[in-house]
Structure formats: C-alpha cells, structure tokens
Write an enzyme that holds these catalytic residues in place. Structure first.
Site, PDB file in Angstrom:
ATOM      1  N   ASP A   1       0.857  -1.187   0.000  1.00  0.00           N
ATOM      2  CA  ASP A   1       0.000   0.000   0.000  1.00  0.00           C
ATOM      3  C   ASP A   1       0.890   1.232   0.000  1.00  0.00           C
ATOM      4  O   ASP A   1       1.991   1.213   0.569  1.00  0.00           O
ATOM      5  CB  ASP A   1      -0.901   0.014   1.232  1.00  0.00           C
TER       6      ASP A   1
ATOM      7  N   ASP B   1      -6.975  -1.509  -4.632  1.00  0.00           N
ATOM      8  CA  ASP B   1      -8.054  -1.146  -3.713  1.00  0.00           C
ATOM      9  C   ASP B   1      -8.959  -0.085  -4.338  1.00  0.00           C
ATOM     10  O   ASP B   1     -10.181  -0.123  -4.175  1.00  0.00           O
ATOM     11  CB  ASP B   1      -7.482  -0.613  -2.401  1.00  0.00           C
TER      12      ASP B   1
END
Length: 166
Positions: free
Chosen positions: A126, A144
């Site tokens: 991330d 995401d």
C-alpha cells in the site's frame, strides 16, 4: 429458440478480462515503482492532504486480521481467486450488460492485483495516504481503488436497473 436466447444472453469475456488485466498491470507497475523509489514507512508529502507512504498490509481492508499469525495470507488469497472465478461466471452470463461487467472487471482486477502481492511478497503493498489534519485514511493502492470504484459502479448499475423496472 431457447438456445438462441441463451447465446444472446451470454457474451464474450475478452473485453472484461482486458479491463481486469489493465487494472492488474497498472497496480503491479505502480507497486514495483513505489517499492523501488520510496523507503518503508517514510511519508513523502505531495500535497497538504496526500502522501506517498509505503507500508505492507498482511491483512485485508483497514489491516483487518493483519496480526492473525499468517493463515490470513492464504485465506485472503483463496477468497480473491474464488471471487475472480465467480466474477468470470457472472461476466460470461451477463456479458451484454456493460456497466455491470465493467464494475465486475474492476473488482476482479483489483482483487487479483492484491492476490499477486500475497503470493509473491506475503503481504499487500500500500502507498496512497490521504489525510486531514492529524487523521489519516488507511493507506491503500490502485487495486483497492479499482475495487472501490467497481463497487460504486455496481451499486449505480443496480439502482439504474431498479428504476428501469418501475
């Protein structure tokens, strides 16, 4: 006649798999680039409300089950692969519904992008960090984002379908 109707209701998977592949490639390329350029857990301010912030997530959304001991890697991998299989079935069956299949393709591309991370690295990479004042949204990635956009489009498609049925 039933065979003809069935043939028309189903469609080709090619355009939808193409969208999913684009999502996967963009996701993986950005993760590789960010991993090479940025140091782990060091924020790089871009704007007053956005940083690049490389972190590893061993759990799911919002680091759910991140500290579970390792089994979650395989559970979330299996879940992502199973979701992709169901999505392929749905896209094949409803291939003529463009918004529906586009939303599913985005969700599948995002899910498989994160599955690749789990298989290759044991965690999801991330790096997008939005914040206001001292409050930070949990870091996320392009996969995401694709899942979120796909889910929003899925809701919009269903609302449109319900309104059309009235």
């Amino acid at each position: 006649m039933a065979k003809t109707m069935s043939k028309q209701a189903s469609g080709t998977l090619a355009p939808w798999l193409g969208i999913a592949l684009i999502v996967i490639l963009a996701d993986q390329l950005t993760k590789i680039a960010v991993s090479k350029v940025f140091a782990y857990a060091v924020p790089y301010a871009i704007t007053p409300f956005f940083n690049f912030f490389l972190v590893f997530n061993r759990g799911a959304a919002f680091s759910f089950l991140a500290m579970a001991g390792g089994w979650q890697r395989w559970a979330f991998t299996l879940l992502g692969v199973a979701a992709a299989a169901v999505i392929c079935y749905l896209m094949k069956r409803h291939g003529n519904q463009r918004l529906f299949c586009t939303s599913l393709a985005l969700i599948m591309g995002g899910a498989l992008g994160n599955v690749i991370d789990r298989l290759v690295y044991g965690h999801v990479i991330d790096f997008l960090d939005f914040h206001v004042g001292g409050w930070h949204w949990p870091a996320f990635n392009l996969a995401d984002s694709a899942i979120t956009i796909g889910a929003i489009l899925l809701v919009l498609d269903e609302l449109r379908r319900v309104r059309g049925a009235r």
